[in-house]
Design an enzyme around this catalytic site. Structure first.
Site: not given
Ligand code: CP
Length: 306
Positions: A51-52, A80, A129
């Site tokens: 998603r992100t 590396k 997040h």
């Molecule tokens: N919600 C979210 O962060 O999903 P992803 O890990 O798929 O980005």
């Protein structure tokens, strides 16, 4: 130049403006289709994402910009031994803005300190997040019609779930918010969230183990998966992973207007049968994530569309 490391980097007023912009983008996508012509977004993902990363890329493309980047540490020169600081200095030569996900808490912050382009934290370890929080806030405001006077249940892995930490940080600034923290004993929120965020802001909260006890009083249920990748041993994960499963029978305990959100990916914690329930909003939430990221890119690049 501004970066986004935590939802607290934006004032409540700025958050409101960003959500107004996201709602306008939703209503008038054509108006924004060339807003980022000639601009480039770099997605530097040292950890897996669907998603992100893809919603950042879709957001930039919807704005007329282009994208480049990597989707795992293995496919970058991190394998590396290149440092995050060197990588961002290099990427600053190629792109106008960057979204970075990293397993180490604080890595995007380290990058932001030497970067000559805006850096967005797209998830750092079990810490924060913030763009998921922008997504969550926009979903709540758009579907509930308000950001205040809500009883919010946060359920699952509240210890390692960075989306939960960011969301609590953001929501304590609104009036009349009450949290019910639903988790097994081992996966309770970290002490700093309980003491430095909830208690420090005098926000009412309860900690409970049974989801059934909380459901009748919730305006919103935020489910989370158990974060397998943060556990030190497989045995503990296996013991915890199916602790909560929201199914049709449990949904009958909830009110008719309770929304179910989930940052996704889902594992087992929401039965697929719940997807048909009109209160299940987690796929709408993904779409709001694109509008929120479009609004964020415009804001951090200082682009105004008349
Ligand atoms: N919600 C979210 O962060 O999903 P992803 O890990 O798929 O980005």
């Amino acid at each position: 130049m501004r970066h986004l490391m935590s939802p607290l980097d934006l004032s409540v007023e700025e958050l409101d403006q960003l959500m107004d912009l996201a709602n306008d983008i939703e209503k008038n996508p054509a108006k924004y289709a060339h807003a980022c012509d000639g601009k480039r977004l770099a997605t530097l993902f040292y950890e897996p994402s669907t998603r992100t990363r893809l919603s950042f890329e879709a957001a930039m493309m919807n704005l007329g910009g282009t994208v480049l980047g990597f989707s795992s540490a293995d496919s970058s020169s991190a394998s590396k031994g290149e440092s995050v600081s060197d990588t961002i200095r290099v990427v600053s030569c190629f792109a106008d803005i960057c979204a970075m996900r990293h397993p180490k808490e604080g890595a995007p912050m380290v990058a932001s300190m030497v970067s000559s382009i805006p850096v967005i934290n797209a998830g750092d370890g079990g810490h924060q997040h913030p763009t998921q929080t922008l997504t969550d806030l926009l979903t709540i405001r758009s579907l509930k019609g308000r950001m205040d006077h809500l009883t919010i249940g946060l359920c699952g892995d509240l210890k390692f779930g960075r989306t939960v930490h960011s969301l609590i940080n953001a929501l304590v600034r609104y009036t009349g918010i009450k949290f019910i923290l639903i988790s097994p004993e081992e996966l309770r929120v970290p002490d700093y969230i309980r003491d430095d965020v909830l208690r420090a802001n005098q926000v009412p909260f309860e900690e409970v183990i049974k989801l059934e006890d909380a459901l009748p009083s919730l305006d919103l249920l935020y489910m989370t998966r158990v974060q397998k990748e943060r556990f030190f041993n497989e045995e503990d994960y296996v013991r915890m992973k199916d602790f909560y499963i929201l199914d049709k029978a449990k949904m009958e305990l909830a009110g008719p207007d309770m929304l179910v959100l989930h940052p996704l990916p889902r594992v087992n914690e929401i039965a697929v049968e719940v997807d048909q329930d009109p209160r299940a909003a987690y796929f709408k939430q993904v779409q709001y994530g694109v509008y929120a990221r479009m609004a964020l890119i415009l804001t951090l690049l200082g682009i105004e569309v008349k």
